[in-house]
Design a protein around this motif. Structure first.
Motif, PDB file in Angstrom:
ATOM      1  N   HIS A   1     -27.012   9.716  10.723  1.00 38.84           N
ATOM      2  CA  HIS A   1     -26.762   8.275  10.724  1.00 38.84           C
ATOM      3  C   HIS A   1     -27.107   7.668   9.352  1.00 38.84           C
ATOM      4  N   TYR A   2     -28.173   8.177   8.742  1.00 31.42           N
ATOM      5  CA  TYR A   2     -28.522   7.737   7.382  1.00 31.42           C
ATOM      6  C   TYR A   2     -27.377   8.065   6.417  1.00 31.42           C
TER       7      TYR A   2
ATOM      8  N   THR B   1     -24.169   8.665   7.073  1.00 31.87           N
ATOM      9  CA  THR B   1     -23.001   7.839   7.386  1.00 31.87           C
ATOM     10  C   THR B   1     -23.173   6.429   6.849  1.00 31.87           C
ATOM     11  N   LYS B   2     -24.355   5.856   7.058  1.00 32.41           N
ATOM     12  CA  LYS B   2     -24.615   4.482   6.624  1.00 32.41           C
ATOM     13  C   LYS B   2     -24.462   4.330   5.114  1.00 32.41           C
TER      14      LYS B   2
END
Length: 121
Positions: free
Chosen positions: A22-23, A25-26
């Motif tokens: 998620h990091y 992707t962000k």
């Protein structure tokens, strides 16, 4: 806003490997790179890229992740609000450390200059 013991426990038991994608992707969605993310993680924890990969493969919890980390002496300079919590007011050390990382990733994704993200000046 105060964190609850349940909230702190949930964060401690969460695996770094479940949050790391998620990091990535962000930051990538906002035009930053995985290398810049690695630089931020290494600044905060002392973990180089190989160590991060090892910790992901090991599926360590955030509790273990931060127990093994050598936290940057300037980490206390990370302030502000993340996920509704004022970082400098979080009493649980582990929860605060996880929010430090969240805040750095957030700042990176928002396009802040790397020297500002890394509290260099």
């Amino acid at each position: 806003m105060k964190t609850t013991p349940e909230h702190n426990d949930r964060i401690a038991k969460m695996t770094f490997s479940s949050v790391y994608p998620h990091y990535v992707t962000k930051v990538e969605k906002k035009g930053r790179t995985k290398e810049e993310l690695q630089q931020v993680i290494e600044w905060l924890t002392g973990f180089d890229e190989d160590k991060v990969k090892e910790l992901i493969a090991e599926k360590v919890t955030f509790e273990t992740f931060f127990q093994r980390a050598k936290l940057n002496p300037n980490a206390h300079l990370i302030t502000g609000v993340i996920c509704g919590y004022r970082i400098e007011e979080i009493e649980n050390t582990l929860t605060q450390q996880v929010r430090y990382l969240d805040k750095l990733v957030d700042e990176l994704a928002k396009g802040r200059k790397m020297e500002k993200v890394l509290r260099a000046g």
